[in-house]
Design a protein around this motif. Structure first.
Motif, mmCIF file in Angstrom:
data_model
loop_
_atom_site.group_PDB
_atom_site.id
_atom_site.type_symbol
_atom_site.label_atom_id
_atom_site.label_comp_id
_atom_site.label_asym_id
_atom_site.label_seq_id
_atom_site.Cartn_x
_atom_site.Cartn_y
_atom_site.Cartn_z
ATOM 1 N N LEU A 290 0.845 -1.187 0.000
ATOM 2 C CA LEU A 290 0.000 0.000 0.000
ATOM 3 C C LEU A 290 0.886 1.244 0.000
ATOM 4 C CD1 LEU A 290 -2.621 -0.969 2.764
ATOM 5 C CD2 LEU A 290 -2.854 -1.261 0.284
ATOM 6 N N LYS A 291 0.483 2.219 -0.791
ATOM 7 C CA LYS A 291 1.186 3.497 -0.861
ATOM 8 C C LYS A 291 0.217 4.605 -0.486
ATOM 9 C CE LYS A 291 3.102 6.660 -4.328
ATOM 10 N NZ LYS A 291 3.438 6.816 -5.781
ATOM 11 N N VAL A 328 4.546 3.820 3.327
ATOM 12 C CA VAL A 328 4.222 2.551 2.679
ATOM 13 C C VAL A 328 3.795 1.556 3.753
ATOM 14 C CG1 VAL A 328 5.812 2.933 0.754
ATOM 15 C CG2 VAL A 328 6.614 1.730 2.806
ATOM 16 N N ALA A 329 3.098 0.531 3.321
ATOM 17 C CA ALA A 329 2.652 -0.502 4.259
ATOM 18 C C ALA A 329 2.455 -1.798 3.507
ATOM 19 C CB ALA A 329 1.345 -0.088 4.942
ATOM 20 N N GLU A 343 -7.881 1.495 -5.371
ATOM 21 C CA GLU A 343 -7.924 2.536 -4.352
ATOM 22 C C GLU A 343 -8.682 2.043 -3.132
ATOM 23 O OE1 GLU A 343 -9.450 6.097 -6.095
ATOM 24 O OE2 GLU A 343 -7.712 6.366 -7.426
ATOM 25 N N LEU A 344 -8.025 2.073 -1.983
ATOM 26 C CA LEU A 344 -8.599 1.666 -0.711
ATOM 27 C C LEU A 344 -8.336 2.769 0.300
ATOM 28 C CD1 LEU A 344 -7.207 -2.007 -0.711
ATOM 29 C CD2 LEU A 344 -9.511 -1.279 -1.375
ATOM 30 N N SER A 345 -8.600 2.498 1.559
ATOM 31 C CA SER A 345 -8.240 3.431 2.622
ATOM 32 C C SER A 345 -7.860 2.652 3.870
ATOM 33 C CB SER A 345 -9.385 4.407 2.937
ATOM 34 O OG SER A 345 -10.526 3.717 3.420
ATOM 35 N N GLU A 356 -3.235 3.374 -2.109
ATOM 36 C CA GLU A 356 -3.297 2.695 -3.407
ATOM 37 C C GLU A 356 -2.543 1.383 -3.310
ATOM 38 O OE1 GLU A 356 -1.524 3.246 -7.951
ATOM 39 O OE2 GLU A 356 -1.542 4.947 -6.563
ATOM 40 N N VAL A 357 -3.134 0.328 -3.832
ATOM 41 C CA VAL A 357 -2.443 -0.959 -3.886
ATOM 42 C C VAL A 357 -1.331 -0.865 -4.929
ATOM 43 C CG1 VAL A 357 -2.666 -3.425 -4.397
ATOM 44 C CG2 VAL A 357 -4.503 -2.221 -3.187
#
Length: 368
Positions: A290-291, A328-329, A343-345, A356-357
């Motif tokens: 994830l960014k 990042v994660a 797109e997620l949260s 964003e993935v």
């Protein structure tokens, strides 16, 4: 309360002004001056790590390879002498007990390196699983100190201290040699996203080798580096950490590491049926990168949400990337939300932070 164990380099760390932390029963340097400076040193020059807290388990005998084939998900007996392989030990249900590196150090000898937090568990499991095979399993952790020099200048630093031609040292291989006149097992694996070397030494030789590396690295901007920067380095490189990305509740396939599971190797192995079933039907959640669009970092345990605000997963590791300049994660998310560009949260203390993935790893070292 039991006092934390100290590595043979503890006095050297104290002399360098290290800030210590208790980790897996060991008192380890977290940082010396600055985690950020140590991180950048590994990316641009080199860092020197004390990894003596890792566990070393040796299997010997004509049945050693077959015992590891049964105990682990990989095909240990197919490893060539002098080579190494990343693998895992799993439960019968496919859950990951630990991720390991297995070195084949002789025709009938293997060195298994386990994470510090799982070393005892892995040793006990290997003893149990090797029953019935013609092999001896020994916990040899106290016989080794482990140093690692990582970074683009690591070859230049080490070259003057060893007779081994480092240009010929292969990735995931090991070589008995000398460093600074002391016998070592020299390996080239790494956990930082950079090139580098690991040195297995006798505990009594560790301070001498450490000092020689620091001296040789002076002109190359080598910095001693602690566990703090090691975590941000491995996160940028998309490398899993046991207890975060890996654990008994998920299989290697969940972590996108199904490649280490050798379902086609001869014979049965612990977890085979469960892992074959997961390989066939697919995992319900998959590890993704994830960014964020900001510097707010998602942290371990934070919920990941879809466009409607419904929880679909959980962050396993996250930080502001010192190299990239944004957060990042890594996270497990439900299948159907794993495509790069999705797109997620992330719920960061009640606020839904857009993410964003992206494909892993976040960072790849440049070709030099």
């Amino acid at each position: 309360m039991m006092e934390s164990r100290r590595t043979p380099l503890h006095a050297e760390h104290e002399a360098l002004g290290a800030l210590f932390t208790d980790f897996a029963g060991w008192r380890m340097p977290l940082r010396y001056a600055s985690e950020l400076a140590e991180h950048h040193a590994v990316r641009t020059s080199a860092g020197l790590f004390d990894l003596t807290h890792m566990g070393e388990i040796v299997l010997t005998g004509p049945g050693a390879g077959a015992a590891l084939d049964h105990a682990l998900v990989g095909h240990a007996s197919a490893i060539g002498v002098g080579r190494a392989r990343y693998t895992m030990i799993c439960e019968a249900d496919g859950g990951v007990v630990d991720d390991l590196i297995v070195y084949r150090t002789g025709d009938q000898e293997y060195l298994v390196v386990a994470n510090a937090s799982n070393a005892d568990v892995v040793f006990e499991a290997l003893v149990e699983r090797a029953g019935g095979f013609d092999t001896t399993v020994e916990d040899r952790s106290t016989d080794y100190a482990l140093l690692a020099v990582q970074g683009p200048r690591s070859t230049d630093i080490l070259a003057g201290l060893t007779p081994t031609d480092l240009a010929g040292v292969k990735y995931y291989a090991s070589y008995p040699t000398e460093v600074a006149g002391r016998p070592v097992l020299l390996a080239r694996t790494g956990y930082t996203g950079e090139d580098g070397f690991e040195l297995f030494t006798a505990p009594d030789d560790a301070a001498h080798v450490w000092g020689a590396l620091l001296e040789a690295g002076r002109e190359h901007d080598l910095k001693p580096a602690g566990l703090g920067c090691r975590d941000t380095l491995r996160l940028e490189a998309g490398m899993p950490l046991y207890g975060n990305e890996l654990g008994r509740g998920r299989t290697p396939f969940h972590a996108n590491l199904g490649r280490v599971v050798k379902l086609d190797k001869p014979g049965d192995f612990v977890g085979r049926d469960a892992l074959a079933a997961t390989a066939e039907k697919g995992a319900d959640q998959v590890l993704v990168g994830l960014k964020t669009a900001s510097r707010r970092a998602p942290r371990h345990g934070y919920p990941v949400l879809d466009a409607a605000g419904t929880p679909i997963g959980e962050v396993t590791s996250g930080a502001l990337s010192p190299t990239l300049g944004y957060s990042v994660a890594m996270a497990y998310v439900a299948v159907g939300h794993t495509e790069p560009g999705t797109e997620l949260s992330v719920d960061i203390r009640g606020k839904h932070e857009p993410v964003e993935v992206v494909a892993l790893p976040f960072y790849k070292r440049p070709t030099r």
